[in-house]
Write an enzyme that holds these catalytic residues in place. Structure first.
Site, PDB file in Angstrom:
ATOM      1  N   GLU A 248      93.856 -86.412 -34.991  1.00  0.00           N
ATOM      2  CA  GLU A 248      93.002 -85.648 -35.910  1.00  0.00           C
ATOM      3  C   GLU A 248      93.690 -84.365 -36.366  1.00  0.00           C
ATOM      4  O   GLU A 248      93.174 -83.262 -36.189  1.00  0.00           O
ATOM      5  CB  GLU A 248      91.652 -85.344 -35.253  1.00  0.00           C
ATOM      6  CG  GLU A 248      90.863 -86.612 -34.955  1.00  0.00           C
ATOM      7  CD  GLU A 248      89.428 -86.373 -34.507  1.00  0.00           C
ATOM      8  OE1 GLU A 248      89.147 -85.291 -33.978  1.00  0.00           O
ATOM      9  OE2 GLU A 248      88.585 -87.282 -34.689  1.00  0.00           O
TER      10      GLU A 248
ATOM     11  N   GLU B 152      89.230 -94.675 -33.526  1.00  0.00           N
ATOM     12  CA  GLU B 152      88.080 -94.105 -32.821  1.00  0.00           C
ATOM     13  C   GLU B 152      86.829 -94.447 -33.614  1.00  0.00           C
ATOM     14  O   GLU B 152      86.776 -94.220 -34.826  1.00  0.00           O
ATOM     15  CB  GLU B 152      88.156 -92.574 -32.721  1.00  0.00           C
ATOM     16  CG  GLU B 152      89.112 -92.073 -31.685  1.00  0.00           C
ATOM     17  CD  GLU B 152      89.033 -90.562 -31.509  1.00  0.00           C
ATOM     18  OE1 GLU B 152      87.943 -89.998 -31.658  1.00  0.00           O
ATOM     19  OE2 GLU B 152      90.082 -89.968 -31.228  1.00  0.00           O
TER      20      GLU B 152
HETATM   21  C1  BG6 Z   1      87.277 -87.143 -31.913  1.00  0.00           C
HETATM   22  C2  BG6 Z   1      88.330 -86.784 -30.908  1.00  0.00           C
HETATM   23  O1  BG6 Z   1      87.016 -86.006 -32.651  1.00  0.00           O
HETATM   24  O2  BG6 Z   1      86.004 -87.439 -31.488  1.00  0.00           O
HETATM   25  C3  BG6 Z   1      88.024 -87.184 -29.490  1.00  0.00           C
HETATM   26  O3  BG6 Z   1      89.590 -87.283 -31.280  1.00  0.00           O
HETATM   27  C4  BG6 Z   1      86.547 -86.959 -29.231  1.00  0.00           C
HETATM   28  O4  BG6 Z   1      88.863 -86.459 -28.650  1.00  0.00           O
HETATM   29  C5  BG6 Z   1      85.749 -87.846 -30.161  1.00  0.00           C
HETATM   30  O5  BG6 Z   1      86.187 -87.152 -27.914  1.00  0.00           O
HETATM   31  C6  BG6 Z   1      84.250 -87.800 -29.951  1.00  0.00           C
HETATM   32  O6  BG6 Z   1      83.803 -86.498 -29.935  1.00  0.00           O
HETATM   33  P1  BG6 Z   1      82.948 -85.923 -28.745  1.00  0.00           P
HETATM   34  O7  BG6 Z   1      82.804 -84.513 -29.034  1.00  0.00           O
HETATM   35  O8  BG6 Z   1      81.681 -86.674 -28.768  1.00  0.00           O
HETATM   36  O9  BG6 Z   1      83.740 -86.203 -27.513  1.00  0.00           O
END
Ligand code: BG6
Length: 486
Positions: free
Chosen positions: A180, A384
């Site tokens: 990111e 993701e």
């Molecule tokens: C992304 C990141 O922004 O979202 C991860 O690359 C992160 O590291 C994921 O964990 C989900 O966000 P969160 O805040 O729910 O963990």
């Protein structure tokens, strides 16, 4: 109506994603140095996480143990294999390889750990997908150089990336340089992404920064672009079969109304969040709209002629991104005040939100895939996607996470639609396949996994693993290459 069956290409990569700082633990074991998240406390959706210069004895830092992949990797990879994963995204903890970041020699024990992990993956036919930097800047680089603000950090990163490429060249084919990278476009990225000392001790997403800090942030981002481009070239020289990608936090902003002003605001948001970094890493140069943005914000970057050549020569092989939600943009200040301006703008009345206010939008994923593919026409990968939710043990002692299955099913269906649209999609790694610490809030309560880990927000729990219902569901999805999503 007959149920639609989707056709995913043969060899489609199905798996899950993690990051060392949220999953690995073992924060000072076997010679590892502290990194940025090791200095960030827990928080909640209402209480921002805090970063501390010194580690406070009475304070809880969730990354220190996280969910302890360091000591559970064999068990976890076996469970991933049982689900049928053919790809597993993880990050290498930079400070495990170069504990201070600027060391001249790497830490052999750290290097060995990842050899063991990759060998374990290979045993089951799982391809590792490795992020070189997922918010894991060694803390010493923050203290000594103010992180990526310093041009010197480019060389330290290049040394680290070269060590990884050389060591793991026969074990890893798929690489991502920076997770990111576009989080540096906002103040959240100051410490997390760029390892710079922020102006506030709170990790507040809406924090405003001084003009000077914004200038530094964009210079630091430029240094990451150059570092990424250099790493891509070195990686290809070490192993021409490497596939090296960028990783963008994929956001999709809709105009809240059909007021042309809202449409322009949404377009600007999409340009800045999705294309600003994507263009540099895929096309090798800053986008046309960057000039006006820099001018209007009085940002003056030091970009050398050599940098420009590096960027052009170091473009990525594929575009990867995270996708969780969409947002809205409006110029109507009264509306913002009346509706409550959440993280993702004024709430979209057509969508529901997760417990953390993230608006769930599967169709938005199809939109995003088409939009980005139309712009770049290189292979895409979703690295993701998932639902952060509170999992409660049912009376029968199990975790029936039907809401997670529902979320994933709808997103995978839209991936199928996008493939039918003609998008070249290589794979999908669901975020947080094994429960891990939330990046934004530092909580354990916000769980994503197919696999439950016994650990709570305060660090209690014996870390044992359990399958949730989504485990068996995903296993079936993979076994049928996305045909059976029921
Ligand atoms: C992304 C990141 O922004 O979202 C991860 O690359 C992160 O590291 C994921 O964990 C989900 O966000 P969160 O805040 O729910 O963990």
């Amino acid at each position: 109506m007959a149920k639609k069956v989707y056709s995913f290409p043969a060899g489609f990569l199905w798996g899950g994603a993690t990051a060392a700082n949220q999953y690995e633990g073992g924060w000072l074991e076997d010679g590892k140095g502290p990194n940025v998240p090791d200095h960030i406390t827990g928080g909640t959706v209402d209480t921002a996480r805090r970063w501390t210069k010194e580690i406070e004895a009475e304070t809880y830092y969730p990354s220190h143990e996280a969910t302890d992949f360091y000591h559970h990797y064999k068990e976890d990879i076996a469970l991933m294999a049982e689900m049928g994963f053919n790809v597993f995204r993880l990050s290498i903890n930079w400070a495990r390889i170069y504990p201070q970041g600027d060391d001249l020699e790497p830490n052999r024990k750290g290097i060995e750990f990842y050899h063991n992990v990759f060998r374990e993956c290979k045993k089951y036919g799982i391809e590792p997908l490795v992020t070189l930097s997922h918010y894991e800047t060694p803390w010493n680089l923050t203290e000594k150089y103010n992180g990526w603000e310093s041009r010197e950090v480019i060389d330290f990163f290049v040394r680290y990336a070269t060590t990884c490429f050389m060591e793991y060249k026969d074990e890893v084919k798929y690489w991502l340089t920076f997770n990111e990278i576009n989080c540096a476009m906002q103040s959240f990225g100051t410490i997390m992404g760029l390892g710079m000392v922020p102006e506030s001790d709170q990790m507040n997403f809406a924090a405003t920064e001084s003009k000077e800090q914004v200038q530094k942030r964009f210079q630091a981002l430029h240094h990451q672009f150059v570092a990424s481009a250099k790493a891509v070239q070195i990686g290809h020289a070490i192993n021409p079969n490497f596939m090296i990608g960028c990783m963008i936090a994929g956001g999709l902003a809709y105009p809240y109304t059909c007021n042309p002003k809202d449409a322009l605001a949404a377009q600007n948001k999409n340009n800045m969040s999705n294309y600003f970094c994507g263009d540099v890493q895929v096309r090798g140069e800053y986008p046309y709209f960057a000039k006006r943005f820099f001018k209007e914000n009085d940002i003056h970057l030091n970009i050398t002629a050599e940098d420009e050549i590096e960027l052009l020569n170091g473009t990525v092989d594929f575009y990867s991104f995270s996708y969780y939600m969409s947002s809205t943009e409006t110029v109507d200040e009264d509306l913002k005040a009346a509706k409550g301006n959440i993280f993702a703008g004024v709430p979209n009345p057509y969508l529901e939100a997760s417990d953390w206010g993230w608006q769930i939008d599967p169709e938005g994923l199809r939109w995003y895939l088409n939009d980005v593919y139309g712009r770049y026409e290189i292979p895409l990968m979703i690295v993701e996607n998932g639902l952060g939710a509170i999992d409660v043990r049912a009376e029968d002692g199990k975790f029936h996470d039907t809401y997670r299955i529902e979320y994933l099913r709808k997103h995978i269906q839209q991936m199928g639609e996008a493939i039918e649209d003609g998008v070249d999609l290589m794979g999908y790694t669901m975020w947080g396949c094994v429960d891990l610490v939330s990046a934004s809030t530092g909580e354990m309560k916000k769980r994503y996994g197919f696999i439950y880990v016994d650990k709570d927000n305060d660090g209690n729990g014996d870390l044992h693993r359990e399958k949730k219902d989504s485990f068996e569901w995903y296993k079936k999805v993979i076994a049928t290459n996305g045909k059976d999503l029921d």
